[in-house]
Design an enzyme around this catalytic site. Sequence first.
Site, PDB file in Angstrom:
ATOM      1  N   HIS A 232       0.820  -1.213   0.000  1.00  0.00           N
ATOM      2  CA  HIS A 232       0.000   0.000   0.000  1.00  0.00           C
ATOM      3  C   HIS A 232       0.854   1.263   0.000  1.00  0.00           C
ATOM      4  CE1 HIS A 232      -0.238  -0.702   4.661  1.00  0.00           C
ATOM      5  NE2 HIS A 232       0.953  -0.338   4.280  1.00  0.00           N
ATOM      6  N   ASN A 233       0.351   2.261  -0.704  1.00  0.00           N
ATOM      7  CA  ASN A 233       0.973   3.594  -0.798  1.00  0.00           C
ATOM      8  C   ASN A 233       2.285   3.609  -1.583  1.00  0.00           C
ATOM      9  OD1 ASN A 233      -1.126   4.465   0.899  1.00  0.00           O
ATOM     10  ND2 ASN A 233       0.141   4.224   2.732  1.00  0.00           N
TER      11      ASN A 233
END
Length: 354
Positions: free
Chosen positions: A258-259
Amino acid sequence: MDYNAFFPPHEGLRLKEIAVRLGAELSDEAFGDRLVRSIAPVSRAKLDQLCYILSRKNRDELLTCDAAAVICDESLRSIVPDHIPALICKNPHTIFAQAGELLHPSAMRPSAVTPEETAVSASAHVDPTAKLEPGVIVEPFAVIGANVHIGSGTRIGPGAIIGAEVQIGRDCTIAGGASVLSALVGNAVIIHNGVRIGQDGFGYAPGPRGMIKIVQIGRVIIQDHVEIGANTTVDRGTMDDTVIGEGTKIDNQVQIGHNVRIGRHCGIVSKVGIAGSTRIGDGVMIGGAAGINGHITIGDGAQIAAMSGVVSDVPAGAKVGGTPARPIKHFLRDMADILARAEERDRKTGDKNV
């Protein structure tokens, strides 16, 4: 290998037409009307197949070659047998790739049914609120969720799942069994079989009774001309977005946390794992089975060797390898030193089992 039913040969393109379309020079115009139907390795190329060479190491293979033409640069023209014309160009590898696309266009994208399959299969489910532009193909048992928007020329493979609110651009291929959730996908994107896009990331906080799940409310943004290999996973962001930049190519079985933000025109090979919130610049190349720590930055043009463990920032243009990853010349020196010490030890102890 003979021709096969999976990727049958082309009906035939004349060699002079291929030369024009590829921007190559045909060494002997007398061969211009020769029909080309496929591609093959230089060692077994037949009269209707193209092959290519990159160095004089291919000289012996040319002895058994009977190709329609050999793609090569000017410096290798002299080693091509007289009975085979050459297609002279500056970038033989690139030109050969383009020739393959001309002769086998169906192999460029995953497909489970014939191109003649019409619009939406009767066994697919398309939510009434979804907007499909003209020319979209939805194959059997695919599911298209609420408020999805899919651009013209895009193909959704059998059993694929497109989650609510997802937007997919034009001329994309989402292959069989893939799932695309919480994502905005650009144009000309290829997502292969079994890819998982937009599931929640791996985020937990310690609690009095164990791990507490951290909500993941970000998106995945995939820019134009990205290709993602089979069974790769791309997690959506926690509160920001996970981003894959234009033209980046990702191999099979890669994990992107994620991210993570990946720049333009990167190459990421199979089994790479990229932990959350890492920033990867443009033109970065990452070798197979490398592990990338979270919350670090890898600069533009960096190269990471296969099976490396990257635990800290990598400067732009750097070449690193090993675990922990370090400048590649240091890694190679360390490995040479380890081998030298081992050989010296074995010499002293008489151990020949090396």
